[in-house]
Design an enzyme around this catalytic site. Structure first.
Site, PDB file in Angstrom:
ATOM      1  N   HIS A 102       0.799  -1.224   0.000  1.00 26.22           N
ATOM      2  CA  HIS A 102       0.000   0.000   0.000  1.00 26.22           C
ATOM      3  C   HIS A 102       0.835   1.279   0.000  1.00 26.22           C
ATOM      4  CE1 HIS A 102      -4.469   1.003   0.992  1.00 26.22           C
ATOM      5  NE2 HIS A 102      -4.029   1.670  -0.047  1.00 26.22           N
ATOM      6  N   ASP A 125      -9.766  -0.123   3.963  1.00 22.45           N
ATOM      7  CA  ASP A 125      -8.615  -0.810   4.541  1.00 22.45           C
ATOM      8  C   ASP A 125      -8.950  -1.254   5.962  1.00 22.45           C
ATOM      9  OD1 ASP A 125      -5.975  -1.526   5.349  1.00 22.45           O
ATOM     10  OD2 ASP A 125      -5.097   0.074   4.145  1.00 22.45           O
ATOM     11  N   HIS A 127      -6.661  -1.160   8.098  1.00 19.79           N
ATOM     12  CA  HIS A 127      -5.716  -0.337   8.850  1.00 19.79           C
ATOM     13  C   HIS A 127      -5.838   1.125   8.415  1.00 19.79           C
ATOM     14  CE1 HIS A 127      -4.110  -4.437   8.265  1.00 19.79           C
ATOM     15  NE2 HIS A 127      -3.776  -4.343   9.535  1.00 19.79           N
ATOM     16  N   ASP A 129      -3.264   3.284   8.234  1.00 14.79           N
ATOM     17  CA  ASP A 129      -2.074   3.690   7.476  1.00 14.79           C
ATOM     18  C   ASP A 129      -1.749   5.167   7.703  1.00 14.79           C
ATOM     19  OD1 ASP A 129      -2.039   1.116   6.574  1.00 14.79           O
ATOM     20  OD2 ASP A 129      -2.721   1.562   4.548  1.00 14.79           O
ATOM     21  N   HIS A 142       4.282   0.905   4.396  1.00 23.53           N
ATOM     22  CA  HIS A 142       2.895   0.679   3.965  1.00 23.53           C
ATOM     23  C   HIS A 142       1.896   1.034   5.073  1.00 23.53           C
ATOM     24  CE1 HIS A 142       1.943  -3.758   5.375  1.00 23.53           C
ATOM     25  NE2 HIS A 142       2.551  -3.081   6.313  1.00 23.53           N
ATOM     26  N   ASP A 230      -7.360  -1.726  -0.170  1.00 22.44           N
ATOM     27  CA  ASP A 230      -6.415  -2.727   0.325  1.00 22.44           C
ATOM     28  C   ASP A 230      -7.149  -4.063   0.442  1.00 22.44           C
ATOM     29  OD1 ASP A 230      -4.816  -4.369   2.096  1.00 22.44           O
ATOM     30  OD2 ASP A 230      -3.770  -2.554   2.737  1.00 22.44           O
ATOM     31  N   ASP A 232      -6.748  -6.400   2.336  1.00 20.78           N
ATOM     32  CA  ASP A 232      -7.011  -6.864   3.695  1.00 20.78           C
ATOM     33  C   ASP A 232      -8.259  -6.236   4.310  1.00 20.78           C
ATOM     34  OD1 ASP A 232      -6.329  -4.375   4.922  1.00 20.78           O
ATOM     35  OD2 ASP A 232      -4.266  -4.983   5.223  1.00 20.78           O
ATOM     36  N   GLU A 275      -1.956  -4.837  -2.122  1.00 26.23           N
ATOM     37  CA  GLU A 275      -1.701  -5.865  -1.102  1.00 26.23           C
ATOM     38  C   GLU A 275      -2.215  -7.248  -1.469  1.00 26.23           C
ATOM     39  OE1 GLU A 275       0.265  -5.493   1.400  1.00 26.23           O
ATOM     40  OE2 GLU A 275       0.373  -3.326   1.820  1.00 26.23           O
TER      41      GLU A 275
END
Length: 307
Positions: A102, A125, A127, A129, A142, A230, A232, A275
């Site tokens: 990412h 995402d 996360h 980030d 990332h 992303d 994830d 990702e």
């Protein structure tokens, strides 16, 4: 907007220095093998495959300061990506970037903001980030791109493409959060970023969240919105091939509904999907799902109006 851009330029960014798991550099190839070009062409788009930008590798790059690992190489690769993305936009095409980890978002947004700095940013995402080297427990870049895009972080990363910030903080929305570092959470709470956790989505439903996100992304007359997705964000039951999986993510249908709602709203002017790690995947399942989601973003439906 995607619907008004008959040409999509596909740009591979096989960056893997922003994290620690080998294999994410093969993400662009996995998505191509899963049929992204054929899917988009079947929907009526003219697709130009720009291939992959050249990226440094862990075998040859200098890790440098452990608080921002491989910073010099990530910056250099981000500058290369920004140049290609800027060229796509100036030619009237829709840039579709396939990562890589990412951290590639800094380069993508550098190219986008070089043409139009008043950008909304939709970050899907698990996360946030939103770390900097000072807050990051890992030093993995990332986990820092949102901060860098909004003007916070190492000067060289923030300054990619010569424009900062690369998006408007008050027009930035993060959706899908379920794993946020403690110092990062404090930074996020103090920011003007609009964010929604999976708890919010469980309580309100994805349609309500997306409708609120659309209003934030385009507030103040903003006409350009970048989508950064992303893998994830999706629950690992559906997308196992990613380096930082977190249980409890979006279901298959929630993921598609987000893309379908974005397609209907027609506010996305550039996008990236990141990702995907085929080394960690099960028979390219994650890449195939990403291709399906790109199809939904591009207007694919079970039954189209008038048919």
């Amino acid at each position: 907007m995607l619907k008004s851009k008959p040409t999509i330029e596909l740009i591979g960014a096989p960056q893997d220095l922003g994290q620690v798991h080998r294999g994410v550099d093969m993400g662009p190839s996995a998505v191509r093998v899963a049929g992204v070009i054929e899917r988009l062409r079947s929907l009526g788009y003219y697709v130009v495959d720009r291939g992959n930008i050249d990226c440094a590798t862990m075998a040859t790059a200098d890790e440098g300061d452990p608080s921002a690992r491989f910073l010099e190489s990530v910056v250099r690769d981000s500058e290369s990506l920004a140049t290609v993305v800027e060229g796509a936009i100036r030619s009237g095409s829709f840039p579709l970037v396939i990562g890589g980890d990412h951290s590639v978002a800094v380069g993508t947004m550098g190219g986008v903001a070089s043409v139009e700095p008043r950008q909304g940013l939709l970050w899907i995402d698990a996360h946030a980030d939103y770390n900097t080297p000072q807050s990051s427990p890992s030093g993995n870049i990332h986990g820092m791109p949102v901060a860098a895009i909004l003007g916070d972080g190492p000067d060289t990363l923030v300054g990619v493409a010569g424009v900062s910030p690369k998006a408007l903080e008050s027009n930035t929305v993060i959706i899908g959060l379920r794993s946020v570092d403690s110092a990062e959470a404090e930074r996020l709470h103090a920011s003007n970023i609009n964010y929604f956790t999976m708890h919010d989505i469980d309580l309100r439903g994805i349609q309500s969240i997306m409708e609120e996100a659309f209003a934030v992304l385009t507030a103040g007359g903003v006409e350009h919105v970048h989508l950064s997705f992303d893998a994830d964000a999706i629950d690992p039951r559906h997308a196992p091939g990613t380096g930082t999986p977190v249980i409890g993510g979006f279901t298959y249908r929630e993921s598609h509904l987000m893309m379908e709602l974005l397609s209907d709203a027609d506010i996305i002017t550039s996008a990236e999907f990141t990702e995907v790690n085929p080394v960690l995947d099960d028979q390219n399942q994650t890449a195939e799902l990403i291709v399906e989601l790109i199809g939904s973003l591009a207007g694919q439906r079970v039954v189209k109006p008038g048919t």
